[in-house]
Motif scaffolding. Structure first.
Motif, PDB file in Angstrom:
ATOM      1  N   THR A  21       4.235  10.567  -6.319  1.00 14.12           N
ATOM      2  CA  THR A  21       5.307  10.982  -7.237  1.00 14.12           C
ATOM      3  C   THR A  21       4.734  11.472  -8.558  1.00 14.12           C
ATOM      4  O   THR A  21       5.147  12.516  -9.086  1.00 14.12           O
ATOM      5  N   VAL A  22       3.783  10.744  -9.106  1.00 17.69           N
ATOM      6  CA  VAL A  22       3.159  11.153 -10.367  1.00 17.69           C
ATOM      7  C   VAL A  22       2.460  12.502 -10.206  1.00 17.69           C
ATOM      8  O   VAL A  22       2.589  13.399 -11.058  1.00 17.69           O
ATOM      9  N   PHE A  23       1.754  12.661  -9.090  1.00 20.03           N
ATOM     10  CA  PHE A  23       1.061  13.931  -8.831  1.00 20.03           C
ATOM     11  C   PHE A  23       2.055  15.084  -8.722  1.00 20.03           C
ATOM     12  O   PHE A  23       1.829  16.172  -9.285  1.00 20.03           O
ATOM     13  N   THR A  24       3.167  14.857  -8.024  1.00 22.22           N
ATOM     14  CA  THR A  24       4.164  15.924  -7.849  1.00 22.22           C
ATOM     15  C   THR A  24       4.809  16.297  -9.181  1.00 22.22           C
ATOM     16  O   THR A  24       5.013  17.484  -9.475  1.00 22.22           O
ATOM     17  N   ALA A  38       0.831  -1.209   0.000  1.00 26.50           N
ATOM     18  CA  ALA A  38       0.000   0.000   0.000  1.00 26.50           C
ATOM     19  C   ALA A  38       0.864   1.256   0.000  1.00 26.50           C
ATOM     20  O   ALA A  38       0.581   2.225  -0.718  1.00 26.50           O
ATOM     21  N   LEU A  39       1.960   1.245   0.800  1.00 24.95           N
ATOM     22  CA  LEU A  39       2.863   2.392   0.819  1.00 24.95           C
ATOM     23  C   LEU A  39       3.507   2.612  -0.548  1.00 24.95           C
ATOM     24  O   LEU A  39       3.699   3.754  -0.975  1.00 24.95           O
ATOM     25  N   LEU A  40       3.858   1.518  -1.237  1.00 25.31           N
ATOM     26  CA  LEU A  40       4.439   1.644  -2.569  1.00 25.31           C
ATOM     27  C   LEU A  40       3.451   2.296  -3.538  1.00 25.31           C
ATOM     28  O   LEU A  40       3.815   3.185  -4.325  1.00 25.31           O
ATOM     29  N   VAL A  41       2.192   1.869  -3.485  1.00 28.53           N
ATOM     30  CA  VAL A  41       1.162   2.453  -4.363  1.00 28.53           C
ATOM     31  C   VAL A  41       0.993   3.942  -4.062  1.00 28.53           C
ATOM     32  O   VAL A  41       0.961   4.790  -4.974  1.00 28.53           O
TER      33      VAL A  41
END
Length: 510
Positions: free
Chosen positions: A296-299, A287-290
């Motif tokens: 990251t994608v959002f940033t 879950a943490l990886l997701v």
């Protein structure tokens, strides 16, 4: 093209439209006819409704409190002289369904509301003997209150809470705050969860002074912000941008650090046979990886948008600066929400009064289930109620649209008048007069479109709350999806309505 092939072009001078004409006159006529219908309903309900029954109240046998009454056919305890009994007392005051106009609790006319808690039927008997106020049904003698076989149905529910009469409406209202919450739930069961409403009302009653103080503080801070936003617009926009970027980078970094830390701990604890705790830890790591990947994608997207739209940030700074100037030159603009709120409150109070009068125009009907008398509306009166309900939404939206049109007209006049010395003395008043003279039809049309979307949304919301816990998951999902789509459509139409009225005020109709 200029003369002799010159490339000079005549630039259009942007300024508020001077030669105006009335817009959407047919819609204004329709709205005026609709308002005349609302006035006719109000006059009919006030002239034919039993105002005394609304103000004084009535008992469960059809007797209006505080006056002599005529006999109702088939009701034995009707037609009583209640001149001395001016107050309505409910045997179970927290069990009233006002939404459906059904009295779940028996109501009686009494001469005095109980001002102290009565814990036993002996206390109820003593109160009746001392004050002459009989709190049990009329067919039960006072002497038999403690021993009558039907006292659980025809006498008040124990313990009887202390109550007091309302200033105008002669109803014995419980002093207990929890009863107020349950009493108010009947009005709003179609828009919110009852248990949540109970907690909210209890919390508001317990901390009303703090809430009022916070409202005043918010008002003061808003006024201060409007004054200083003109001078700190650059700092404010870049500060907000920096906070968003740093928050995104920091949140992404924390998620990756948590992922690596949990992954290392999981590797150290790996054995031949995984335990339930290790399986749970493995799920947490995944879950943490997701979450880290999504962050990251959002940033990355956010940083790219800020890079390619950096000129838009400068435009935002300019808009903030202009907004500060608008409030400086148009101070009355800050008072527009107060006038709108006052107008809405006056309309809602009058609408509620007419609605209550409509309820008193019904005929007495004896319930087959309980044997008690209820006043029900039938025939054309029911259609009047629906017409009145549509009027609540349409006229409320009309008032809000008038505020938006007034603000848009004043801001447009200020912004496109290059020489500020040529501004009207009061742009807000000029905008209101311009709205009244030319654009009421457009406002009526836009508010009607919003009403067409709002009515089915409210109906679906009511159906969803009525079927709560009864429908299957698929039906519940479909209802919520429809409600959400209608809400989004309403917001889009509201935005388009604001754009259209501002455009018509600037350059005229399309």
């Amino acid at each position: 093209m200029g003369c002799c092939g010159s490339s000079e072009q005549k630039q259009r001078e942007w300024k508020p439209l001077e030669d105006r004409s009335c817009t959407d006159i047919p819609w204004l006529i329709i709205f005026a006819l609709f308002c005349i219908g609302m006035a006719c309903i109000a006059g009919f309900s006030i002239s034919t409704g039993a105002a005394s029954r609304l103000i004084s109240g009535y008992d469960s046998y059809g007797n209006t409190c505080g006056q002599k009454n005529g006999k109702i056919e088939g009701v034995e305890l009707s037609g009583r002289d209640q001149t001395d009994n001016k107050y309505v007392f409910f045997l179970d005051p927290c069990n009233i369904d006002i939404l459906n106009r059904k009295i779940k609790s028996m109501a009686l006319c009494v001469s005095r509301c109980p001002d102290r808690e009565l814990k036993t039927y002996t206390d109820v008997k003593r109160f009746a003997l001392q004050n002459g106020s009989e709190l049990c049904s009329y067919d039960i003698p006072v002497s038999r209150y403690p021993s009558h076989g039907e006292r659980s149905k025809k006498c008040p529910k124990l313990p009887v809470p202390p109550s007091k009469s309302l200033p105008v409406f002669h109803r014995c209202t419980p002093v207990d705050v929890s009863c107020y919450a349950q009493f108010a739930e009947a009005f709003v069961t179609f828009v919110s969860d009852n248990s949540m409403l109970h907690r909210v009302i209890a919390g508001v009653m317990a901390s009303k002074e703090i809430i009022m103080g916070l409202c005043v503080l918010a008002l003061v801070l808003s006024i201060i912000l409007m004054v200083v936003i003109r001078y700190i617009s650059v700092v404010l926009v870049w500060m907000l941008t920096a906070l968003v970027v740093l928050g995104s980078l920091g949140g992404t970094g924390v998620l990756w650090w948590l992922y690596v830390d949990h992954r290392m701990n999981l590797t150290d604890q790996t054995g031949t046979t995984p335990t339930p705790q290790q399986q749970l830890a493995t799920g947490n790591v995944q879950a943490l990886l997701v979450y880290a990947v999504i962050a990251t994608v959002f940033t990355v997207i956010l940083l790219l948008l800020l890079f390619f739209m950096r000129k838009r940030v400068a435009l935002t700074i300019t808009l903030f600066h202009v907004a500060g100037k608008v409030f400086t030159h148009l101070p009355l603009l800050a008072l527009q929400p107060f006038w709108t709120f006052l107008s809405l409150m006056l309309f809602w109070v009058s609408w509620l009064g007419v609605f209550l009068f409509l309820g008193t125009t019904g005929s007495p009907v004896q319930s087959e289930e309980t044997g008690l008398v209820e006043f029900r509306m039938s025939g054309p009166l029911q259609y009047m109620v629906w017409y009145h309900a549509v009027g609540l939404i349409w006229i409320s939206q009309f008032i809000l649209a008038c505020q938006q049109m007034t603000v848009a007209g004043a801001v447009v006049t200020y912004y496109f008048t290059r020489n500020k010395s040529q501004l009207p003395m009061t742009p807000i008043v000029s905008s209101m007069l311009r709205l009244t003279r030319y654009h009421l039809g457009t406002v009526a049309k836009g508010s009607f479109i919003i009403t067409l979307v709002e009515i089915p949304r409210l109906i679906l919301t009511y159906i969803h709350n009525q079927l709560k816990g009864k429908e299957n998951a698929c039906a519940r999902c479909m209802l919520k999806a429809c409600i959400c789509c209608l809400w989004c459509l309403k917001k889009c139409l509201t935005y388009l309505n604001q754009v259209i009225v501002a455009w018509q005020d600037l350059v005229g109709p399309f």
